[in-house]
Write a protein that holds these residues in place. Structure first.
Motif, PDB file in Angstrom:
ATOM      1  N   HIS A 163     -25.665 131.052 101.833  1.00  0.00           N
ATOM      2  CA  HIS A 163     -24.640 130.386 102.668  1.00  0.00           C
ATOM      3  C   HIS A 163     -25.413 130.488 104.125  1.00  0.00           C
ATOM      4  O   HIS A 163     -25.671 131.676 104.394  1.00  0.00           O
ATOM      5  CB  HIS A 163     -23.306 130.877 102.729  1.00  0.00           C
ATOM      6  N   PRO A 164     -25.403 129.583 104.816  1.00  0.00           N
ATOM      7  CA  PRO A 164     -26.403 129.285 106.111  1.00  0.00           C
ATOM      8  C   PRO A 164     -25.332 130.573 107.173  1.00  0.00           C
ATOM      9  O   PRO A 164     -25.791 130.824 108.172  1.00  0.00           O
ATOM     10  CB  PRO A 164     -25.924 128.103 106.565  1.00  0.00           C
ATOM     11  N   GLY A 165     -24.053 130.640 106.883  1.00  0.00           N
ATOM     12  CA  GLY A 165     -23.334 131.751 107.643  1.00  0.00           C
ATOM     13  C   GLY A 165     -22.074 130.722 108.445  1.00  0.00           C
ATOM     14  O   GLY A 165     -22.006 129.672 108.309  1.00  0.00           O
ATOM     15  N   LEU A 166     -21.300 131.802 109.171  1.00  0.00           N
ATOM     16  CA  LEU A 166     -20.010 131.130 109.520  1.00  0.00           C
ATOM     17  C   LEU A 166     -20.094 130.972 110.990  1.00  0.00           C
ATOM     18  O   LEU A 166     -20.521 131.666 111.752  1.00  0.00           O
ATOM     19  CB  LEU A 166     -18.955 132.082 109.264  1.00  0.00           C
ATOM     20  N   PRO A 167     -19.686 129.796 111.289  1.00  0.00           N
ATOM     21  CA  PRO A 167     -19.408 129.516 112.850  1.00  0.00           C
ATOM     22  C   PRO A 167     -18.515 130.458 113.518  1.00  0.00           C
ATOM     23  O   PRO A 167     -17.450 130.519 112.797  1.00  0.00           O
ATOM     24  CB  PRO A 167     -19.003 127.924 113.098  1.00  0.00           C
ATOM     25  N   ASP A 168     -18.331 130.683 115.016  1.00  0.00           N
ATOM     26  CA  ASP A 168     -17.449 131.575 115.683  1.00  0.00           C
ATOM     27  C   ASP A 168     -16.119 130.969 115.595  1.00  0.00           C
ATOM     28  O   ASP A 168     -15.262 131.793 116.004  1.00  0.00           O
ATOM     29  CB  ASP A 168     -18.305 131.742 116.945  1.00  0.00           C
ATOM     30  N   THR A 169     -16.037 129.735 115.139  1.00  0.00           N
ATOM     31  CA  THR A 169     -14.553 128.772 115.300  1.00  0.00           C
ATOM     32  C   THR A 169     -13.843 129.607 114.074  1.00  0.00           C
ATOM     33  O   THR A 169     -12.426 129.545 114.189  1.00  0.00           O
ATOM     34  CB  THR A 169     -14.682 127.475 115.177  1.00  0.00           C
ATOM     35  N   TRP A 170     -14.270 130.483 113.095  1.00  0.00           N
ATOM     36  CA  TRP A 170     -13.642 131.060 112.174  1.00  0.00           C
ATOM     37  C   TRP A 170     -13.566 132.522 112.434  1.00  0.00           C
ATOM     38  O   TRP A 170     -13.523 133.530 111.613  1.00  0.00           O
ATOM     39  CB  TRP A 170     -14.426 130.812 110.839  1.00  0.00           C
ATOM     40  N   GLY A 171     -13.891 132.995 113.838  1.00  0.00           N
ATOM     41  CA  GLY A 171     -13.692 134.218 114.224  1.00  0.00           C
ATOM     42  C   GLY A 171     -12.303 134.955 114.312  1.00  0.00           C
ATOM     43  O   GLY A 171     -11.472 134.249 114.739  1.00  0.00           O
ATOM     44  N   GLN A 172     -12.305 136.106 114.207  1.00  0.00           N
ATOM     45  CA  GLN A 172     -11.214 137.001 114.597  1.00  0.00           C
ATOM     46  C   GLN A 172     -11.815 138.241 115.417  1.00  0.00           C
ATOM     47  O   GLN A 172     -12.168 139.134 114.719  1.00  0.00           O
ATOM     48  CB  GLN A 172     -10.695 137.341 113.303  1.00  0.00           C
ATOM     49  N   GLY A 173     -11.943 137.935 116.666  1.00  0.00           N
ATOM     50  CA  GLY A 173     -12.639 139.226 117.353  1.00  0.00           C
ATOM     51  C   GLY A 173     -13.890 139.122 117.224  1.00  0.00           C
ATOM     52  O   GLY A 173     -14.472 138.319 117.165  1.00  0.00           O
ATOM     53  N   ARG A 174     -14.531 140.380 116.887  1.00  0.00           N
ATOM     54  CA  ARG A 174     -16.031 140.465 116.634  1.00  0.00           C
ATOM     55  C   ARG A 174     -16.404 140.188 115.323  1.00  0.00           C
ATOM     56  O   ARG A 174     -17.652 140.130 115.256  1.00  0.00           O
ATOM     57  CB  ARG A 174     -16.593 141.839 117.260  1.00  0.00           C
ATOM     58  N   THR A 175     -15.482 139.569 114.460  1.00  0.00           N
ATOM     59  CA  THR A 175     -15.899 139.455 113.047  1.00  0.00           C
ATOM     60  C   THR A 175     -15.308 138.145 112.818  1.00  0.00           C
ATOM     61  O   THR A 175     -14.417 137.562 113.027  1.00  0.00           O
ATOM     62  CB  THR A 175     -15.453 140.734 112.201  1.00  0.00           C
ATOM     63  N   VAL A 222     -18.555 140.891 109.547  1.00  0.00           N
ATOM     64  CA  VAL A 222     -19.258 139.563 109.167  1.00  0.00           C
ATOM     65  C   VAL A 222     -19.614 139.072 110.576  1.00  0.00           C
ATOM     66  O   VAL A 222     -18.741 138.599 111.320  1.00  0.00           O
ATOM     67  CB  VAL A 222     -18.519 138.657 108.456  1.00  0.00           C
ATOM     68  N   SER A 223     -20.991 138.952 110.914  1.00  0.00           N
ATOM     69  CA  SER A 223     -21.372 138.272 112.184  1.00  0.00           C
ATOM     70  C   SER A 223     -21.382 136.732 111.899  1.00  0.00           C
ATOM     71  O   SER A 223     -21.418 136.153 110.899  1.00  0.00           O
ATOM     72  CB  SER A 223     -22.799 138.611 112.499  1.00  0.00           C
ATOM     73  N   PHE A 224     -21.233 136.008 113.076  1.00  0.00           N
ATOM     74  CA  PHE A 224     -21.513 134.473 113.247  1.00  0.00           C
ATOM     75  C   PHE A 224     -22.872 133.999 113.093  1.00  0.00           C
ATOM     76  O   PHE A 224     -23.598 134.462 113.563  1.00  0.00           O
ATOM     77  CB  PHE A 224     -20.670 133.962 114.167  1.00  0.00           C
ATOM     78  N   ASP A 225     -22.935 132.824 112.471  1.00  0.00           N
ATOM     79  CA  ASP A 225     -24.269 132.141 112.615  1.00  0.00           C
ATOM     80  C   ASP A 225     -25.367 132.879 112.016  1.00  0.00           C
ATOM     81  O   ASP A 225     -26.556 132.823 112.401  1.00  0.00           O
ATOM     82  CB  ASP A 225     -24.474 131.625 113.918  1.00  0.00           C
ATOM     83  N   THR A 226     -24.890 133.492 110.914  1.00  0.00           N
ATOM     84  CA  THR A 226     -25.821 134.627 110.262  1.00  0.00           C
ATOM     85  C   THR A 226     -26.003 134.316 108.726  1.00  0.00           C
ATOM     86  O   THR A 226     -25.037 134.420 108.338  1.00  0.00           O
ATOM     87  CB  THR A 226     -25.728 136.048 110.585  1.00  0.00           C
ATOM     88  N   PRO A 227     -26.957 134.257 108.134  1.00  0.00           N
ATOM     89  CA  PRO A 227     -27.100 133.907 106.831  1.00  0.00           C
ATOM     90  C   PRO A 227     -26.275 135.095 105.963  1.00  0.00           C
ATOM     91  O   PRO A 227     -26.265 136.073 106.335  1.00  0.00           O
ATOM     92  CB  PRO A 227     -28.562 134.014 106.220  1.00  0.00           C
TER      93      PRO A 227
END
Length: 272
Positions: free
Chosen positions: A25-37, A72-77
């Motif tokens: 999976h190419p990774g999650l955008p930070d719009t799906w963020g909860q703090g730093r994860t 889980v970091s953002f925009d990271t595979p």
């Protein structure tokens, strides 16, 4: 990014053995963020989506145990690794992991089972008296205070107060749904929806403080029978114990036909 679009980005499985598959999976955008994860509910939903692609068609989700191991970091595979532990005549057990940069971030054990005839039939599931909201009292999306992923959900409070309101309450009663319609409501959607609620204990704090789910158990007790593209689900959660920086909660989830569809239990670390 809409949840359906996010799940669609899961690539076809690469089989690495008779009972193991890896999805990228190419990774999650930070719009799906909860703090730093990333929001835990969406990572658990992604793993269920991967499981649904390999499980036998005659089996539905029965139990789902999640441990949130690391951020889980953002925009990271991301890699979604699925291992079939055992497939019997009636049940299949899986272990699934979300891996990023070589580290396990989320780990899940899931049980899928077939329907069976039985002479035993007991129903002591709870009911509720909440009416579907006509003028919902939504938990507000306050920038820098509420998680960014809140933009994807409607959480309507019937009992309880907003987080960090210095309330005496430690429970929530209310309704939940997605803000936008869905193509085909399924367990991946429901898993993310259940986790969207903030920990009930946070309403007792006066000032913002972080909290994170350590472990989460969901039992799917009745099959989904959804006819709407954006149904309301009833939700009631109570804090059973909170001390030493941890809280233990139990929740019941009803569909829009007032059927209990899931039971949820969480262990939450509170840093405040």
């Amino acid at each position: 990014m809409h949840i359906d679009k996010l799940l669609e980005h899961t690539a076809a499985a690469v089989k690495s053995g008779d009972n193991q598959w890896t999805f990228s999976h190419p990774g999650l955008p930070d719009t799906w963020g909860q703090g730093r994860t990333a929001f835990g509910g969406i990572t658990a939903a992604m793993l269920h989506h991967a499981l649904s692609l390999v499980v036998e068609e005659d089996r539905s989700l029965r139990a789902y145990h999640t441990n949130f191991v690391g951020p889980v970091s953002f925009d990271t595979p991301i890699e979604l690794v699925v291992e079939k532990l055992r497939a019997g005549r009636n049940m299949t057990q899986f272990l699934a992991k979300l891996v990023q940069n070589g580290d396990v971030c989320v780990c899940i054990q899931a049980c899928f089972g077939v329907n069976r005839e039985s002479k035993i039939s007991i129903d002591k599931l709870p009911s509720h008296s909440m009416a579907v909201p006509q003028k919902p009292n939504y938990i507000p999306q306050i920038p820098k205070l509420m998680p960014r992923f809140f933009r994807y959900y409607d959480l309507a409070v019937e009992q309880g107060q907003f987080p960090f309101s210095w309330s005496k309450h430690s429970h929530y009663h209310g309704w939940m749904r997605f803000k936008e319609p869905l193509e085909n409501f399924n367990y991946s959607h429901l898993i993310s929806l259940i986790d969207a609620w903030p920990p009930a204990i946070l309403q007792q704090l006066k000032l913002p403080a972080p909290a994170s789910t350590v472990s989460w158990d969901i039992e799917m007790v009745q099959p989904l029978n959804i006819t709407s593209d954006n149904p309301w689900f009833g939700y009631q959660v109570d804090t059973r114990l909170a001390n030493d920086g941890y809280a233990h909660t139990e929740a019941t989830i009803w569909d829009d036909k007032e059927r209990v569809v899931a039971l949820s239990r969480q262990t939450i670390a509170v840093f405040g």
